[in-house]
Design an enzyme around this catalytic site. Structure first.
Site, PDB file in Angstrom:
ATOM      1  CB  SER A 277      59.537 -57.848  20.067  1.00 35.53           C
ATOM      2  OG  SER A 277      58.151 -57.559  19.980  1.00 35.53           O
ATOM      3  NE  ARG A 316      77.121 -15.033  -4.272  1.00 32.85           N
ATOM      4  CZ  ARG A 316      76.796 -14.011  -3.478  1.00 32.85           C
ATOM      5  NH1 ARG A 316      77.025 -12.762  -3.861  1.00 32.85           N
ATOM      6  NH2 ARG A 316      76.268 -14.232  -2.305  1.00 32.85           N
TER       7      ARG A 316
END
Length: 451
Positions: A277, A316
């Site tokens: 930390s 497509r």
């Protein structure tokens, strides 16, 4: 992905496969394979295909990436400006050969095929990672098969299990993932070549022959028909990756919870600069779990985009296909990154046996209530036994005493169980059910696969 965050979430080899340079290289492979396939069936001259192949070997070095990036934004996909540049490079060597670059194909043919080549190579790495995770989990299942710990349901202490059983379950999940990967390869690693609307009309009566030769050149399966608008292959690949991330996410959730200060049963492996930390010197954070759980959080959102992209218009699509380009690379990279960190933890996990024993005793015997109840049920009936033990549990909690102290004073218990027999009912290792048989089954399944 920012390079600053890549080491936290991704895996470098898979990231390379989905880099811009690699994508162009795969597209070059597709163009070269197309020319060679067409030459095999006399659609284009052999000399032209040979020249395209030769130029393709060094074409990547000559691509103008900056110009390509600008042109892609204008063209709508990368294949259009790429083909122009690649054709120009071939033309510098042989103008006649340059006429046959991209012959009869459409942009999506090259992009889809390049994507499948990326997926094939990335899946190869994923498979190796899965196999490693599987083997490690098997080893840990054997190593810790007798290490009793508390099992938890709804985040509450439930019944005893063993740490080896947890690892056996992980191994079984990895095996299922490996089996899924193997079973889908022929189905999903398929070439794409259909021309403008999937008919390959530009190749006249040679379309099917070219598709077969094209697929063979690339070592991909031959599609029965074009799949421009049918995206289930892409979705199946992504779905498998999502399941893998979900599986390792579950494992990371397990060990991160077991790392909580109040539990402290396992820890991620230590390394300099890992898990600290910025303000609290005592902290030992589950950083691998954090990155895996972040992937497990992110991938479902990406999968939503992939699933939505299945609904495409006509032959497509507009937009739906394009969304895959953003989602698929990130899903692969997050999956590979999650597996890499899972392997590290599964291999180097630190086990606190004393904490496991301490936590087994936290409830002062309440976790063995079912053990006593089932033994007593054989004597006085299940419902009566349940009622009696439940009342004893409530009394033990109210008096802050061990459940055995309450039960040992009940006439119904003393009538059927000696003090020694009651002690045995409160031994966690005596109430593990078929856990050892399950572990054996997982280990035996692995032996069967290796034969």
């Amino acid at each position: 992905m920012s390079q600053l965050y890549a080491s936290l979430f991704y895996q470098p080899d898979v990231t390379t496969i989905f880099s811009d340079q690699a994508l162009l290289n795969y597209m070059i492979q597709a163009e070269v394979a197309l020319a060679k396939a067409q030459a095999q069936v006399n659609v284009v001259p052999i000399a032209a295909a040979t020249m395209i192949e030769q130029v393709g070997q060094s074409a990547l070095e000559k691509i103008d990436f900056d110009a390509l990036a600008v042109a892609t934004g204008l063209a709508g996909n990368i294949a259009i400006p790429f083909v122009k540049q690649f054709t120009a490079i071939v033309k510098q060597h042989d103008e006649d050969a340059s006429r046959y670059v991209h012959w009869g194909a459409t942009s999506q043919d090259i992009i889809d095929t390049a994507t499948i080549l990326q997926c094939r190579d990335a899946l190869g790495l994923i498979e190796k990672q899965l196999h490693s995770a599987y083997q490690i989990s098997l080893q840990q299942a054997e190593r810790y098969r007798d290490q009793v710990m508390i099992g938890r349901t709804w985040l509450q202490q439930a019944l005893p299990i063993t740490l080896g059983h947890k690892f056996a379950r992980y191994a079984a999940a990895f095996k299922r993932d490996l089996d899924r990967l193997q079973s889908m390869k022929d189905r999903v690693l398929t070439a794409q070549l259909g021309g403008a609307v999937g008919s390959l009309a530009s190749l006249q009566d040679q379309g099917s022959a070219v598709v077969q030769a094209f697929s063979a050149e690339l070592g991909l399966s031959t599609p029965e028909c074009t799949w421009h608008g049918e995206r289930d292959r892409i979705v199946e690949i992504a779905s498998l990756l999502a399941m893998i991330v979900g599986n390792v996410g579950k494992m990371a959730k397990d060990w991160s919870l077991l790392m909580q200060t109040e539990i402290a049963e396992v820890y991620e492996p230590t390394a300099k600069g890992r898990g600290g930390s910025s303000t609290m010197p005592h902290k030992r954070n589950p950083v691998a779990a954090a990155s895996i759980l972040a992937a497990a959080n992110r991938v479902p959102a990406l999968m939503a985009s992939v699933y939505q992209s299945m609904v495409q218009d006509h032959e497509r699509a507009l937009g739906a296909w394009h969304a895959e380009w953003l989602a698929i690379p990130e899903i692969f990279q997050l999956c590979a990154g999650a597996l890499e960190r899972s392997n590290e933890v599964l291999q180097g996990i630190e086990v606190n046996v004393d904490a496991m024993q301490r936590n087994l005793e936290t409830t002062q015997g309440l976790i063995m209530a079912e053990s006593v109840m089932m033994a007593l049920a054989a004597k006085i009936g299940r419902l009566n036994a349940h009622h009696l033990v439940e009342q004893a549990c409530q009394q033990a909690v109210e008096q802050d005493t061990h459940l055995k102290n309450i039960l040992s004073n009940l006439d119904e218990v003393k009538e059927h169980f000696s003090a020694q027999a009651l002690d045995q009912l409160f031994q966690p290792k005596s109430y593990l059910g078929n856990i050892q048989a399950q572990i054996d089954a997982v280990l035996q399944a692995a032996q069967g696969d290796s034969k």
